[in-house]
Design a protein around this motif. Structure first.
Motif, PDB file in Angstrom:
ATOM      1  N   PRO A  55      -4.489   8.938   1.033  1.00 45.23           N
ATOM      2  CA  PRO A  55      -5.786   8.719   1.703  1.00 45.23           C
ATOM      3  C   PRO A  55      -5.773   9.095   3.192  1.00 45.23           C
ATOM      4  O   PRO A  55      -5.542   8.262   4.060  1.00 45.23           O
ATOM      5  CB  PRO A  55      -6.024   7.217   1.522  1.00 45.23           C
ATOM      6  CG  PRO A  55      -4.674   6.627   1.376  1.00 45.23           C
ATOM      7  CD  PRO A  55      -3.824   7.662   0.711  1.00 45.23           C
TER       8      PRO A  55
ATOM      9  N   LEU B 148       1.041   4.000  -2.937  1.00 48.18           N
ATOM     10  CA  LEU B 148       0.682   5.397  -2.638  1.00 48.18           C
ATOM     11  C   LEU B 148       1.875   6.340  -2.770  1.00 48.18           C
ATOM     12  O   LEU B 148       1.720   7.506  -3.113  1.00 48.18           O
ATOM     13  CB  LEU B 148       0.084   5.498  -1.235  1.00 48.18           C
ATOM     14  CG  LEU B 148      -1.264   4.806  -1.031  1.00 48.18           C
ATOM     15  CD1 LEU B 148      -1.687   4.870   0.424  1.00 48.18           C
ATOM     16  CD2 LEU B 148      -2.342   5.424  -1.917  1.00 48.18           C
TER      17      LEU B 148
ATOM     18  N   SER C 139      -6.167  -5.010   1.034  1.00 45.06           N
ATOM     19  CA  SER C 139      -5.050  -5.448   0.194  1.00 45.06           C
ATOM     20  C   SER C 139      -4.545  -6.815   0.661  1.00 45.06           C
ATOM     21  O   SER C 139      -4.299  -7.713  -0.151  1.00 45.06           O
ATOM     22  CB  SER C 139      -3.942  -4.387   0.272  1.00 45.06           C
ATOM     23  OG  SER C 139      -2.808  -4.808  -0.407  1.00 45.06           O
TER      24      SER C 139
ATOM     25  N   ASP D  86     -10.775   4.685   0.575  1.00 44.89           N
ATOM     26  CA  ASP D  86      -9.837   5.789   0.723  1.00 44.89           C
ATOM     27  C   ASP D  86      -9.465   5.965   2.193  1.00 44.89           C
ATOM     28  O   ASP D  86      -9.215   7.070   2.643  1.00 44.89           O
ATOM     29  CB  ASP D  86     -10.385   7.080   0.102  1.00 44.89           C
ATOM     30  CG  ASP D  86     -11.811   7.350   0.514  1.00 44.89           C
ATOM     31  OD1 ASP D  86     -12.270   6.724   1.489  1.00 44.89           O
ATOM     32  OD2 ASP D  86     -12.474   8.178  -0.132  1.00 44.89           O
TER      33      ASP D  86
ATOM     34  N   SER E 225      -6.783   0.124  -3.348  1.00 38.62           N
ATOM     35  CA  SER E 225      -6.836   1.592  -3.438  1.00 38.62           C
ATOM     36  C   SER E 225      -8.001   2.057  -4.306  1.00 38.62           C
ATOM     37  O   SER E 225      -8.414   3.208  -4.222  1.00 38.62           O
ATOM     38  CB  SER E 225      -5.515   2.150  -3.983  1.00 38.62           C
ATOM     39  OG  SER E 225      -5.407   1.863  -5.358  1.00 38.62           O
TER      40      SER E 225
ATOM     41  N   LEU F  83      -6.649   4.512   4.893  1.00 34.61           N
ATOM     42  CA  LEU F  83      -5.385   3.777   4.831  1.00 34.61           C
ATOM     43  C   LEU F  83      -5.427   2.427   5.566  1.00 34.61           C
ATOM     44  O   LEU F  83      -5.040   1.409   4.971  1.00 34.61           O
ATOM     45  CB  LEU F  83      -4.249   4.668   5.364  1.00 34.61           C
ATOM     46  CG  LEU F  83      -2.837   4.133   5.198  1.00 34.61           C
ATOM     47  CD1 LEU F  83      -2.497   3.831   3.753  1.00 34.61           C
ATOM     48  CD2 LEU F  83      -1.828   5.136   5.755  1.00 34.61           C
TER      49      LEU F  83
ATOM     50  N   GLN G 245     -12.028  13.227   2.663  1.00 35.82           N
ATOM     51  CA  GLN G 245     -10.646  13.012   2.227  1.00 35.82           C
ATOM     52  C   GLN G 245     -10.028  14.341   1.813  1.00 35.82           C
ATOM     53  O   GLN G 245     -10.698  15.165   1.177  1.00 35.82           O
ATOM     54  CB  GLN G 245     -10.623  12.049   1.038  1.00 35.82           C
ATOM     55  CG  GLN G 245     -10.963  10.626   1.405  1.00 35.82           C
ATOM     56  CD  GLN G 245     -10.008  10.054   2.436  1.00 35.82           C
ATOM     57  OE1 GLN G 245      -8.822   9.943   2.196  1.00 35.82           O
ATOM     58  NE2 GLN G 245     -10.512   9.689   3.609  1.00 35.82           N
TER      59      GLN G 245
ATOM     60  N   VAL H  60       0.846  -1.205   0.000  1.00 42.66           N
ATOM     61  CA  VAL H  60       0.000   0.000   0.000  1.00 42.66           C
ATOM     62  C   VAL H  60       0.879   1.251   0.000  1.00 42.66           C
ATOM     63  O   VAL H  60       0.633   2.200  -0.748  1.00 42.66           O
ATOM     64  CB  VAL H  60      -0.969  -0.022   1.211  1.00 42.66           C
ATOM     65  CG1 VAL H  60      -1.651   1.319   1.387  1.00 42.66           C
ATOM     66  CG2 VAL H  60      -2.008  -1.117   1.023  1.00 42.66           C
TER      67      VAL H  60
ATOM     68  N   ALA I 105      -2.549  -4.170  -3.610  1.00 47.01           N
ATOM     69  CA  ALA I 105      -2.644  -2.815  -3.044  1.00 47.01           C
ATOM     70  C   ALA I 105      -3.355  -1.883  -4.027  1.00 47.01           C
ATOM     71  O   ALA I 105      -4.167  -1.039  -3.618  1.00 47.01           O
ATOM     72  CB  ALA I 105      -1.245  -2.280  -2.716  1.00 47.01           C
ATOM     73  N   ALA I 106      -3.041  -2.033  -5.309  1.00 49.75           N
ATOM     74  CA  ALA I 106      -3.695  -1.186  -6.323  1.00 49.75           C
ATOM     75  C   ALA I 106      -5.197  -1.476  -6.354  1.00 49.75           C
ATOM     76  O   ALA I 106      -6.016  -0.550  -6.449  1.00 49.75           O
ATOM     77  CB  ALA I 106      -3.073  -1.440  -7.692  1.00 49.75           C
TER      78      ALA I 106
ATOM     79  N   MET J  15      -7.480   0.081   3.645  1.00 49.10           N
ATOM     80  CA  MET J  15      -6.802  -0.263   2.391  1.00 49.10           C
ATOM     81  C   MET J  15      -5.801  -1.393   2.633  1.00 49.10           C
ATOM     82  O   MET J  15      -5.669  -2.327   1.841  1.00 49.10           O
ATOM     83  CB  MET J  15      -6.085   0.982   1.856  1.00 49.10           C
ATOM     84  CG  MET J  15      -5.785   0.947   0.383  1.00 49.10           C
ATOM     85  SD  MET J  15      -4.959   2.473  -0.136  1.00 49.10           S
ATOM     86  CE  MET J  15      -6.316   3.609  -0.168  1.00 49.10           C
TER      87      MET J  15
END
Lengths: 279, 250
Positions: free
Chosen positions: B110, A36, A224, A215, A211, A217, B155, A32, A207-208, A220
């Motif tokens: 994020p 990012l 993931s 939104d 994402s 973290l 966000q 991730v 991870a993509a 995510m």
């Protein structure tokens, strides 16, 4: 239902499932940050630059894991050192280390009579993994996830606002080195499952996909990890029932999950834009 | 004491201000861009008393942001001296708050508004600690002050430019620092945001905070600031008090 349980009758499959679990959650969580922070090239480079370490370990009869880890750490620190003062852009530093180390690995491999010795490293052999290696993968998972958990707020801040992080006293360079070293550990464990050529896919693809769907973290990272483990398990089933490579199956299963996530995202965006138009 | 020392980001105890020292004192400061080696600031001298509001005025490329970054310890000095509350820069992290230009953040990362603002408390938390109820209360107050209540869960990438500016200003305020370094907070913001930020600057004055702010806005120098420092091409230029030299912003 028996087709689901059949593979578990074999110790090598049980080891394989454990291996993809540990490798999956490790690669996907740090992945991730890789996605990012736009470090995808580093993941790929690290996976390739472990080659000379592996060949040296092979020559001397050492555990290939430690050879790969040593080369991975040298690469991670080398990239950090070369780009530390921004005299060289990071992607240029990676390009230099990547090609130099990979060429050294190939040169050393060319002195060995048979390339088959390195096939498991290049393309992965998760079904041939030993219990001792599974323990190593578990230790790497605990180490990487533990450090990421402990440094969560600092890693997060330094990822989106390194200047502010530096003003409050955080050593942003040190945190970057920590991330690179963790990445080296992660890549070496990923190589056990899918090999040098495909490891970056385990870092990036789950991870993509995550994402695209959230939104937040922490969410995510969880999503993931779930995707990576799901892809790993699905890949193992495919390689169990069909005579195909386990590493490639795992990566392709992750790619399918990414495709589904992409489609879900597209549907969701279309729906929300329709609702906005109606509202 | 040992525990506190261990947990601060800088690895050392936060020192108290030196008695009677000004909030900021800069003498013969020179700095250069690391990559090119080109001089960015030459012989800058500046004294900011506690509670003062000082404007850094000059055209683009004059060195305003560079000076702020040197004081924030983001860029090294080539020569000269800079002291914050009597200590060298980089030793009073908790007393100095920095508002970067909006373009310096990765807005696609994020993070929601509340979490971004909470980062202003990290310097007081240090390693391993999570926000306590007192930290959350300060964050809530700052959110209210900058009129971001309805956006706290949003966000950061989904905010407008003005909202982003207010969010990072809220983070700067929540640090509760005594010296605030603000890099063009009024640049390219809407009228509403400009009004809110101007009110915040007045409030900071009332609270006795020291402010060093880079600005292009010469219209309100006299009303909003106690002192103005004029920069052109990295050099300090003299001008009548609170009046920019003719042509400085042309």
């Amino acid at each position: 239902m028996s087709w689901l349980l059949d593979p578990f009758h074999y110790p090598f499959m049980r080891m394989g499932f454990l291996a993809v679990f540990f490798v999956g959650i490790t690669c996907a969580t740090i992945g991730v940050y890789v996605v990012l922070r736009r470090m995808a090239f580093i993941g790929d480079a690290l996976a390739h630059t472990v080659l000379p370490g592996i060949v040296i370990a092979y020559f001397y009869g050492w555990n290939l894991f430690w050879g790969a880890l040593a080369a991975g750490l040298i690469t991670a620190l080398g990239i950090g050192w070369l780009s530390r003062r921004q005299e060289l852009r990071e992607d240029t530093a990676i390009g230099v280390m990547f090609t130099g180390m990979f060429a050294l690995g190939i040169l050393m491999m060319s002195t060995v009579r048979s390339f088959r010795d390195f096939q498991a490293i290049l393309f992965g052999n998760v079904l041939g993994i030993t219990p001792a290696n599974v323990v190593l993968l578990a230790v790497v998972a605990v180490l990487v996830l533990g450090v990421l958990f402990v440094l969560f707020k600092e890693m997060e801040l330094v990822s989106y606002d390194p200047n502010f992080a530096a003003v409050i006293g955080l050593k942003t360079e040190s945190l970057r080195y920590v991330l690179l070293v963790l990445l080296a550990f992660t890549v070496v464990s990923g190589i056990q499952a899918v090999g040098v050529v495909l490891t970056s896919a385990l870092l990036i693809t789950p991870a993509a996909a995550a994402s695209l769907l959230t939104d937040r973290l922490p969410r995510m990272m969880l999503l993931s990890s779930g995707f990576a483990v799901l892809g790993g398990v699905a890949g193992l089933y495919i390689s169990y029932y069909f005579p195909v490579s386990s590493g490639a199956s795992i990566v392709l299963a992750c790619t399918v999950i990414f495709g589904v996530a992409y489609a879900l995202r597209a549907i969701r965006s279309r729906r929300s834009s329709r609702e906005q138009q109606a509202g | 004491m040992f525990k506190k020392r261990l947990l601060t980001y800088s690895g050392c105890h936060h020192p108290p201000p030196v008695r009677d020292a000004p909030a900021l004192e800069v003498e013969d400061l020179c700095a250069q861009y690391e990559r090119s080696g080109v001089a960015a600031l030459r012989d800058i001298g500046l004294r900011v008393e506690r509670g003062e509001r000082v404007a850094l005025v000059g055209p683009n490329g004059a060195g305003k942001s560079t000076l702020l970054k040197v004081v924030a310890n983001l860029l090294p000095m080539r020569s000269g001296r800079a002291a914050i509350f009597g200590h060298p820069v980089g030793t009073c992290h908790h007393r100095v708050s920095f508002l970067p230009q909006r373009s310096e953040l990765d807005w696609r990362f994020p993070v929601n508004v509340e979490r971004l603002i909470t980062a202003g408390r990290y310097v007081h938390m240090g390693w391993l600690r999570r926000p306590a109820s007192a930290d959350r209360e300060l964050v809530a107050r700052s959110i209210e002050l900058l009129q971001l209540d309805h956006l706290r869960e949003r966000q950061i990438g989904d905010l407008s430019g003005g909202q982003q500016q207010r969010a990072i200003l809220a983070r700067t305020l929540v640090q509760n620092a005594e010296l605030l370094l603000l890099d063009e907070p009024l640049n390219a913001v809407d009228a509403r945001t400009r009004g809110i930020i101007t009110d915040v600057l007045v409030r900071l004055k009332e609270e006795g905070k020291t402010v060093l702010m880079a600005t292009h806005d010469i219209g309100r120098l006299e009303s909003d600031f106690d002192q103005a420092v004029f920069l052109v091409d990295g050099r300090q230029v003299d001008g009548p008090p609170n009046q920019p030299p003719p042509g400085i912003l042309s």
